[in-house]
Design a protein around this motif. Structure first.
Motif, PDB file in Angstrom:
ATOM      1  N   VAL A  43     -19.847  20.367  86.918  1.00  0.00           N
ATOM      2  CA  VAL A  43     -19.995  19.602  85.809  1.00  0.00           C
ATOM      3  C   VAL A  43     -18.984  18.353  86.074  1.00  0.00           C
ATOM      4  O   VAL A  43     -17.901  18.606  85.848  1.00  0.00           O
ATOM      5  N   ASP A  45     -18.612  15.055  83.826  1.00  0.00           N
ATOM      6  CA  ASP A  45     -18.992  14.353  82.608  1.00  0.00           C
ATOM      7  C   ASP A  45     -17.880  13.778  82.173  1.00  0.00           C
ATOM      8  O   ASP A  45     -16.859  14.303  81.734  1.00  0.00           O
ATOM      9  N   ARG A  46     -17.977  12.482  82.222  1.00  0.00           N
ATOM     10  CA  ARG A  46     -16.811  11.699  81.749  1.00  0.00           C
ATOM     11  C   ARG A  46     -16.266  12.038  80.122  1.00  0.00           C
ATOM     12  O   ARG A  46     -15.261  11.851  79.789  1.00  0.00           O
ATOM     13  N   SER A  47     -17.122  12.525  79.453  1.00  0.00           N
ATOM     14  CA  SER A  47     -16.805  12.928  78.064  1.00  0.00           C
ATOM     15  C   SER A  47     -15.505  14.070  78.015  1.00  0.00           C
ATOM     16  O   SER A  47     -14.976  14.488  76.940  1.00  0.00           O
TER      17      SER A  47
END
Length: 138
Positions: A43, A45-47
């Motif tokens: 994964v 995901d920049r979050s």
């Protein structure tokens, strides 16, 4: 924030450092290059950028996630020449960690995923630097 669910019989490898896409690809290739089957759900995901292991443990607990462990590709993973991922316990001792050399990822992931071994068994076998490089004599 709930953590992503890994695919069946794989472990979650969550990217928290976005300093180098090339390093991320090297990490993935190093893990995928060991063994015949897929052992990781990646994964990116920049979050999750910059999240600490403790923040991930807290997020999993708050969301009621059923994950028992996860692996984190953090700044050390991306910059260390061995590209060790950080294993994080989310169940028995939430927040306990050790690093895993990519060549050992398959063994750790498979055994944790099927509950053949406990997180502590691998953490206790880590060397003085906190890296699991395999069991002595194995």
């Amino acid at each position: 924030m709930a953590l992503p669910e890994p695919e069946d019989l794989t472990s979650l490898v969550l990217r928290t450092d976005f300093s180098s896409d090339a390093a991320w690809e090297v990490v993935r290739a190093a893990i995928d290059g060991v063994g015949e089957y897929c052992h990781a759900t990646y994964v990116s995901d920049r979050s999750f950028n910059g999240m600490s292991a403790q923040a991930l443990v807290d997020a999993a607990a708050a969301a009621g996630d059923e994950l028992r462990h996860l692996f984190v590709a953090d700044a050390i993973t991306m910059t260390d020449e061995e590209h060790p991922v950080l294993a994080v316990d989310l169940h028995a001792e939430p927040g306990r960690t050790f690093r895993v050399a990519p060549r050992c990822f398959v063994d750790v992931s498979a055994n944790l995923t099927i509950a053949n071994m406990d997180f502590a068994e691998f953490a206790d076998a880590a060397d003085a630097s906190g890296m699991f490089r395999g069991f002595a004599g194995g």
